[in-house]
Design an enzyme around this catalytic site. Structure first.
Site, mmCIF file in Angstrom:
data_model
loop_
_atom_site.group_PDB
_atom_site.id
_atom_site.type_symbol
_atom_site.label_atom_id
_atom_site.label_comp_id
_atom_site.label_asym_id
_atom_site.label_seq_id
_atom_site.Cartn_x
_atom_site.Cartn_y
_atom_site.Cartn_z
ATOM 1 N N GLU A 116 3.119 -5.414 12.155
ATOM 2 C CA GLU A 116 2.183 -4.287 12.055
ATOM 3 C C GLU A 116 1.070 -4.734 11.123
ATOM 4 O OE1 GLU A 116 2.349 -1.790 13.920
ATOM 5 O OE2 GLU A 116 4.409 -1.873 14.627
ATOM 6 N N ASN A 148 0.809 -1.231 0.000
ATOM 7 C CA ASN A 148 0.000 0.000 0.000
ATOM 8 C C ASN A 148 0.839 1.278 0.000
ATOM 9 O OD1 ASN A 148 0.700 -0.562 2.683
ATOM 10 N ND2 ASN A 148 -1.058 0.556 3.465
ATOM 11 N N CYS A 177 -3.290 1.708 6.182
ATOM 12 C CA CYS A 177 -3.764 0.892 7.306
ATOM 13 C C CYS A 177 -4.490 1.753 8.335
ATOM 14 C CB CYS A 177 -2.598 0.166 7.946
ATOM 15 S SG CYS A 177 -1.298 1.288 8.469
ATOM 16 N N GLU A 214 6.833 0.021 16.238
ATOM 17 C CA GLU A 214 7.752 0.748 15.365
ATOM 18 C C GLU A 214 7.822 2.179 15.874
ATOM 19 O OE1 GLU A 214 6.425 0.199 11.280
ATOM 20 O OE2 GLU A 214 7.598 -1.631 11.155
HETATM 21 P P1 NAD Z 1 -0.197 -9.154 2.879
HETATM 22 O O1 NAD Z 1 -0.195 -9.701 4.250
HETATM 23 O O2 NAD Z 1 -1.021 -9.813 1.859
HETATM 24 O O3 NAD Z 1 1.288 -9.134 2.281
HETATM 25 C C1 NAD Z 1 2.329 -8.450 2.915
HETATM 26 C C2 NAD Z 1 3.654 -9.109 2.568
HETATM 27 O O4 NAD Z 1 3.685 -10.418 3.117
HETATM 28 C C3 NAD Z 1 3.887 -9.259 1.077
HETATM 29 O O5 NAD Z 1 5.236 -9.005 0.794
HETATM 30 C C4 NAD Z 1 3.555 -10.734 0.847
HETATM 31 O O6 NAD Z 1 4.205 -11.298 -0.268
HETATM 32 C C5 NAD Z 1 4.066 -11.343 2.123
HETATM 33 N N1 NAD Z 1 3.476 -12.643 2.477
HETATM 34 C C6 NAD Z 1 2.205 -13.073 2.245
HETATM 35 N N2 NAD Z 1 2.046 -14.320 2.757
HETATM 36 C C7 NAD Z 1 3.237 -14.674 3.332
HETATM 37 C C8 NAD Z 1 3.695 -15.821 4.028
HETATM 38 N N3 NAD Z 1 2.901 -16.870 4.256
HETATM 39 N N4 NAD Z 1 4.982 -15.839 4.471
HETATM 40 C C9 NAD Z 1 5.786 -14.777 4.271
HETATM 41 N N5 NAD Z 1 5.407 -13.663 3.599
HETATM 42 C C10 NAD Z 1 4.137 -13.604 3.150
HETATM 43 O O7 NAD Z 1 -0.563 -7.612 3.043
HETATM 44 P P2 NAD Z 1 -0.821 -6.580 1.860
HETATM 45 O O8 NAD Z 1 -2.095 -6.979 1.213
HETATM 46 O O9 NAD Z 1 0.406 -6.412 1.064
HETATM 47 O O10 NAD Z 1 -1.023 -5.205 2.660
HETATM 48 C C11 NAD Z 1 -2.258 -4.775 3.122
HETATM 49 C C12 NAD Z 1 -2.412 -5.070 4.600
HETATM 50 O O11 NAD Z 1 -1.331 -4.486 5.303
HETATM 51 C C13 NAD Z 1 -3.659 -4.485 5.205
HETATM 52 O O12 NAD Z 1 -4.216 -5.409 6.096
HETATM 53 C C14 NAD Z 1 -3.153 -3.256 5.981
HETATM 54 O O13 NAD Z 1 -3.958 -2.852 7.041
HETATM 55 C C15 NAD Z 1 -1.834 -3.777 6.440
HETATM 56 N N6 NAD Z 1 -0.931 -2.666 6.779
HETATM 57 C C16 NAD Z 1 -0.647 -2.437 8.098
HETATM 58 C C17 NAD Z 1 0.178 -1.372 8.447
HETATM 59 C C18 NAD Z 1 0.528 -1.110 9.876
HETATM 60 O O14 NAD Z 1 1.494 -0.404 10.105
HETATM 61 N N7 NAD Z 1 -0.178 -1.638 10.840
HETATM 62 C C19 NAD Z 1 0.717 -0.548 7.455
HETATM 63 C C20 NAD Z 1 0.408 -0.813 6.125
HETATM 64 C C21 NAD Z 1 -0.418 -1.893 5.798
#
Ligand code: NAD
Length: 484
Positions: A252, A153, A286, A465
């Site tokens: 996070e 994102n 997020c 963080e």
């Molecule tokens: P996601 O969990 O689908 O993917 C994030 C990362 O994890 C990607 O690089 C993906 O390839 C990797 N990944 C996925 N499955 C994995 C596994 N089994 N093992 C290791 N790596 C794996 O998240 P997204 O769709 O990229 O991002 C959106 C989400 O992130 C939303 O839920 C949002 O709220 C959250 N987010 C949270 C924050 C925060 O600071 N709390 C900030 C930004 C986004």
């Protein structure tokens, strides 16, 4: 066609199968990325381990922090390329990339360089039975090889929140950007090498998550700490993968963030603030608001004004200065959000605006655009009020009094962030103290001071963080006791 290669020890890795990277604004393939197989992940982790034993590991902190500031300067110098790459990978508005995503990424390196310089150690004078006493003091050492697994994102910005404090504390890093958005991490690797970062300190491996590069990295025995930002379900999978090695883990995760608008709020400011917190980056921050609660005397006027603001958004070319709404990240994500739009209607929502796909000319017709949407009338047990949708949508409901507002806001398995809109300073402080979230903004949104902690409560995260909290996560404390 652009190629995004993994980068290990400042060298591009040209092997590995390729996968397509789509521009969400058009749906067209705009780049090919090269997947890092488990063998390539091994090489990246080995390079990171070797770098800890090399010049980087011996470098005085001041020299290391000078390099961090140079990285920030290198980001500034490559600003336009980073903006364009981020916009093509994510579909985010170029204005947002210029104002927020890229400059704040550079800022991370400057802020963490300053913070690391002033990080304090502890010292205690300890009495001993014979009377001479002892001195206990602490030293901080790097955690080691850090795996940073990042979301799509805000690709560069989220990455810098991890990489800048990790490097500031002397770690080496292997980054796995989202497979949707490999671009800016690849450019950053180039900039790091230009800035003079020794080989192996910053490595990038591209690929998917489960069953792919991400899983290989999360379970790698050569990794000492994992920092992850993404969905809750992924956080659980990574936590399980990291369990055998007992690695330190910071997650996070998602949110279902409430906004509380009290009747004494400045209506215009609250409407403008909620429009921004709901629709910024097409709802894909997020910290975006997905649940809005308005005190009853203001409810009707607020709903009318926010609905007008949503209808005024203009979808289209992310680079055009008059575009105010970009696409969501992918066709799959749009289908997921549309499923919630359908579910809301099944659950009896009144759709105040939106709910569908906007009509756009080519080439944007092929993009994953979706209408900004507002609902009211859902009961709290609707999935649409419980799950994070991560799209341009919020539900608005009335409340009566402070107590009910707090109860409604806390009725969630998530606990990432909240906003409070009121002219009564004492009330904002009272309410902020009662909300079960990691961040509360009063009469504002997304004002982020990198020195402040950033973390989720409940299912929104494990670990912290920001500021010294990040520096502490990315280091190991050693206590030295001197018998005097
Ligand atoms: P996601 O969990 O689908 O993917 C994030 C990362 O994890 C990607 O690089 C993906 O390839 C990797 N990944 C996925 N499955 C994995 C596994 N089994 N093992 C290791 N790596 C794996 O998240 P997204 O769709 O990229 O991002 C959106 C989400 O992130 C939303 O839920 C949002 O709220 C959250 N987010 C949270 C924050 C925060 O600071 N709390 C900030 C930004 C986004």
């Amino acid at each position: 066609m652009r190629h995004f290669f993994s980068v290990i020890a400042n060298e591009v890795v040209a092997d590995g199968p390729t996968f397509e990277v789509h521009d969400p604004a058009t749906g067209r393939v705009h780049a090919l990325a090269h997947e890092a197989t488990p063998a390539i992940v091994d090489r990246a982790v080995e390079a990171a381990r070797a770098a800890l034993r090399g010049p980087w590991g011996r470098m005085p902190a001041t020299a290391r922090l000078t390099l961090l500031r140079r990285i920030a300067d290198a980001i500034d110098a490559r600003f336009d390329d980073l903006v364009a790459t981020e916009v093509h990978d994510t579909g985010m508005l170029a204005g947002f990339a210029r104002r927020v995503a890229i400059p704040r990424g550079a800022e991370s390196f400057r802020v963490f360089a300053d913070l690391a310089q002033s990080l304090m150690n502890e010292c205690f004078e300890t009495p001993t039975p014979e009377g001479a006493g002892a001195l206990n003091y602490t030293l901080r050492r790097p955690a080691g090889v850090v795996a940073a697994i990042c979301p799509w994102n805000l690709p560069l910005l989220m990455l810098t929140w991890k990489v800048a404090p990790a490097l500031a504390m002397g770690n080496t890093v292997v980054v796995k950007p989202s497979e949707e958005t490999p671009g800016t991490a690849t450019l950053l690797a180039e900039l790091m090498a230009q800035a003079g970062l020794p080989p192996g300190v910053f490595n990038v491996v591209h690929g998917g998550g489960a069953g792919s590069t991400g899983a290989a990295l999360a379970s790698h025995p050569g990794v000492d700490a994992i920092t992850f930002t993404g969905e809750c379900a992924t956080g659980r999978a990574i936590r399980a993968a990291a369990a055998p090695s007992l690695n330190a883990l910071c997650c996070e995760l998602g949110g279902k963030n409430p906004a509380l608008v009290f009747a004494d709020a400045d209506l215009d400011a609250a409407v403008a603030g909620c429009a921004r917190s709901t629709f910024a980056n097409t709802g894909q921050v997020c910290l975006c608001t997905e649940r809005i609660y308005v005190e009853r005397p203001l409810f009707t006027r607020f709903v009318a004004a926010l609905t007008r603001a949503a209808r005024a958004l203009k979808a289209g070319d992310p680079f055009a200065p008059d575009t105010t709404l970009g696409p969501v990240i992918s066709a799959d994500q749009r289908a997921r959000v549309l499923e919630y739009y359908r579910q809301a209607q099944l659950d009896g929502a009144e759709v105040l605006t939106g709910g569908g796909i906007p009509e756009l000319p080519e080439p944007w017709r092929g993009g994953s655009f979706i209408e900004p949407t507002l609902w009211t009338g859902l009961s709290t047990d609707s999935r649409c009020l419980q799950d994070e949708v991560f799209g341009p949508v919020a539900h608005i409901a009335p409340f009566d009094g402070e107590e009910e507002a707090i109860a409604l806001a806390n009725e969630s398995r998530y606990g990432l962030a909240a906003t409070v809109w009121s002219r009564d300073g004492a009330r904002t402080m009272r309410v902020a103290a009662s909300l079960e979230v990691g961040t509360v903004w009063c009469n504002g949104w997304l004002i982020r001071d990198l020195r402040a902690p950033f973390a989720g409560m409940k299912q929104s995260g494990v670990g912290r963080e920001g500021g010294r909290h990040a520096l502490e996560f990315f280091s190991r404390v050693r206590n030295v006791c001197i018998q005097l």
